[in-house]
Design a protein around this motif. Structure first.
Motif, PDB file in Angstrom:
ATOM      1  N   VAL A  89       0.842  -1.202   0.000  1.00 51.40           N
ATOM      2  CA  VAL A  89       0.000   0.000   0.000  1.00 51.40           C
ATOM      3  C   VAL A  89       0.877   1.251   0.000  1.00 51.40           C
ATOM      4  O   VAL A  89       0.602   2.233  -0.712  1.00 51.40           O
ATOM      5  CB  VAL A  89      -0.945  -0.007   1.219  1.00 51.40           C
ATOM      6  N   LEU A  90       1.958   1.215   0.784  1.00 45.20           N
ATOM      7  CA  LEU A  90       2.859   2.362   0.863  1.00 45.20           C
ATOM      8  C   LEU A  90       3.538   2.633  -0.479  1.00 45.20           C
ATOM      9  O   LEU A  90       3.596   3.783  -0.940  1.00 45.20           O
ATOM     10  CB  LEU A  90       3.908   2.113   1.946  1.00 45.20           C
ATOM     11  N   THR A  91       4.061   1.576  -1.122  1.00 47.68           N
ATOM     12  CA  THR A  91       4.735   1.774  -2.412  1.00 47.68           C
ATOM     13  C   THR A  91       3.747   2.206  -3.492  1.00 47.68           C
ATOM     14  O   THR A  91       4.104   2.978  -4.395  1.00 47.68           O
ATOM     15  CB  THR A  91       5.443   0.481  -2.858  1.00 47.68           C
ATOM     16  N   GLU A  92       2.507   1.720  -3.401  1.00 45.18           N
ATOM     17  CA  GLU A  92       1.494   2.147  -4.370  1.00 45.18           C
ATOM     18  C   GLU A  92       1.196   3.637  -4.201  1.00 45.18           C
ATOM     19  O   GLU A  92       1.058   4.376  -5.195  1.00 45.18           O
ATOM     20  CB  GLU A  92       0.221   1.323  -4.197  1.00 45.18           C
ATOM     21  N   ALA A  93       1.105   4.071  -2.945  1.00 47.39           N
ATOM     22  CA  ALA A  93       0.872   5.496  -2.690  1.00 47.39           C
ATOM     23  C   ALA A  93       2.070   6.326  -3.149  1.00 47.39           C
ATOM     24  O   ALA A  93       1.912   7.407  -3.743  1.00 47.39           O
ATOM     25  CB  ALA A  93       0.610   5.719  -1.201  1.00 47.39           C
ATOM     26  N   PHE A 122      10.681   4.030 -11.403  1.00 42.39           N
ATOM     27  CA  PHE A 122      10.941   2.645 -11.803  1.00 42.39           C
ATOM     28  C   PHE A 122      11.281   1.750 -10.606  1.00 42.39           C
ATOM     29  O   PHE A 122      10.702   0.665 -10.451  1.00 42.39           O
ATOM     30  CB  PHE A 122      12.064   2.598 -12.846  1.00 42.39           C
ATOM     31  N   PRO A 123      12.218   2.164  -9.713  1.00 41.80           N
ATOM     32  CA  PRO A 123      12.500   1.326  -8.537  1.00 41.80           C
ATOM     33  C   PRO A 123      11.284   1.141  -7.629  1.00 41.80           C
ATOM     34  O   PRO A 123      11.088   0.061  -7.055  1.00 41.80           O
ATOM     35  CB  PRO A 123      13.612   2.089  -7.811  1.00 41.80           C
ATOM     36  N   VAL A 124      10.468   2.207  -7.499  1.00 42.74           N
ATOM     37  CA  VAL A 124       9.279   2.092  -6.651  1.00 42.74           C
ATOM     38  C   VAL A 124       8.316   1.062  -7.226  1.00 42.74           C
ATOM     39  O   VAL A 124       7.775   0.211  -6.498  1.00 42.74           O
ATOM     40  CB  VAL A 124       8.589   3.463  -6.501  1.00 42.74           C
ATOM     41  N   ARG A 125       8.099   1.130  -8.537  1.00 44.47           N
ATOM     42  CA  ARG A 125       7.179   0.173  -9.160  1.00 44.47           C
ATOM     43  C   ARG A 125       7.745  -1.247  -9.132  1.00 44.47           C
ATOM     44  O   ARG A 125       6.997  -2.218  -8.954  1.00 44.47           O
ATOM     45  CB  ARG A 125       6.889   0.612 -10.594  1.00 44.47           C
ATOM     46  N   GLN A 126       9.047  -1.363  -9.305  1.00 41.52           N
ATOM     47  CA  GLN A 126       9.674  -2.683  -9.225  1.00 41.52           C
ATOM     48  C   GLN A 126       9.533  -3.259  -7.815  1.00 41.52           C
ATOM     49  O   GLN A 126       9.241  -4.449  -7.640  1.00 41.52           O
ATOM     50  CB  GLN A 126      11.146  -2.579  -9.616  1.00 41.52           C
TER      51      GLN A 126
END
Length: 209
Positions: A89-93, A122-126
């Motif tokens: 949830v945190l990375t999606e936000a 890119f790193p966040v989505r990965q």
């Protein structure tokens, strides 16, 4: 062990002994000792039955230990899934925040937007995808462990049934077979005694005639 127990019980089952039932005992086994031999066979096989049941009980204890370990592991997985869900949830936000920042700077500073896209988005989505993959693996393991636990519970119950109901039924069957054999023997003795008495009475009557 369950297969071995089944074979042993089938071998000892009085139902496989010729002359099953009171009527057939009395009419088809005059002077025979098959059921008596069967009872002796059961007594000699008691050690084998005890060994099999002991092995089953040992396996039952192992299943209980496995279930305890599975419970501990499932608890750990549940906690891990909770943390992974929070991180996802945190990375999606964070993905949304970075994406909006890139959109805001796209026209004013394309270089910075590209840098944010490559170095941050890119790193966040990965990372978000990795978290979802880990979450799926944990969920799959959690469900699989629950299936194993429930199967173990059924096996534990099966051992209880085999060690109690099946053996109790066998003991009852053998006891009844022994009782019927004794009944047959006494009935035969009474028949012989009655026949002898009738012959004596007939002989006395002939002497008095």
């Amino acid at each position: 062990s369950l297969v071995e127990l089944r074979r042993t019980v089938q071998d000892l089952d009085p139902g496989d002994t010729p002359g099953r039932g009171a009527r057939r005992l009395l009419t088809r086994l005059p002077g025979a000792n098959r059921l008596r031999d069967h009872v002796a066979k059961y007594a000699s096989a008691q050690g084998t039955l005890n060994r099999i049941v002991g092995s089953l009980r040992s396996g039952q204890d192992e299943l209980r230990r496995d279930n305890a370990a599975l419970h501990t592991e499932r608890t750990r997985l549940w906690e891990s899934m909770g943390r992974l869900q929070e991180y996802a949830v945190l990375t999606e936000a964070l993905d949304g925040v970075v994406a909006r920042r890139i959109a805001d700077t796209e026209h004013a500073d394309p270089v910075q937007a590209d840098a944010l896209r490559a170095d941050v988005l890119f790193p966040v989505r990965q990372k978000h995808q990795d978290l979802l993959t880990q979450l799926a693996v944990c969920a799959q393991g959690y469900l699989a462990m629950d299936v194993v636990r429930r199967n173990n519970d059924e096996l534990i119950k099966g051992v209880d049934r085999a060690a109690t109901t099946t053996l109790s039924a066998l003991r009852i069957a053998v006891t009844l077979a022994s009782a019927l054999e004794n009944q047959r023997r006494v009935t035969e003795q009474v028949r012989v005694l009655r026949s002898t008495t009738e012959e004596l009475i007939r002989g006395n009557a002939e002497m008095l005639a």
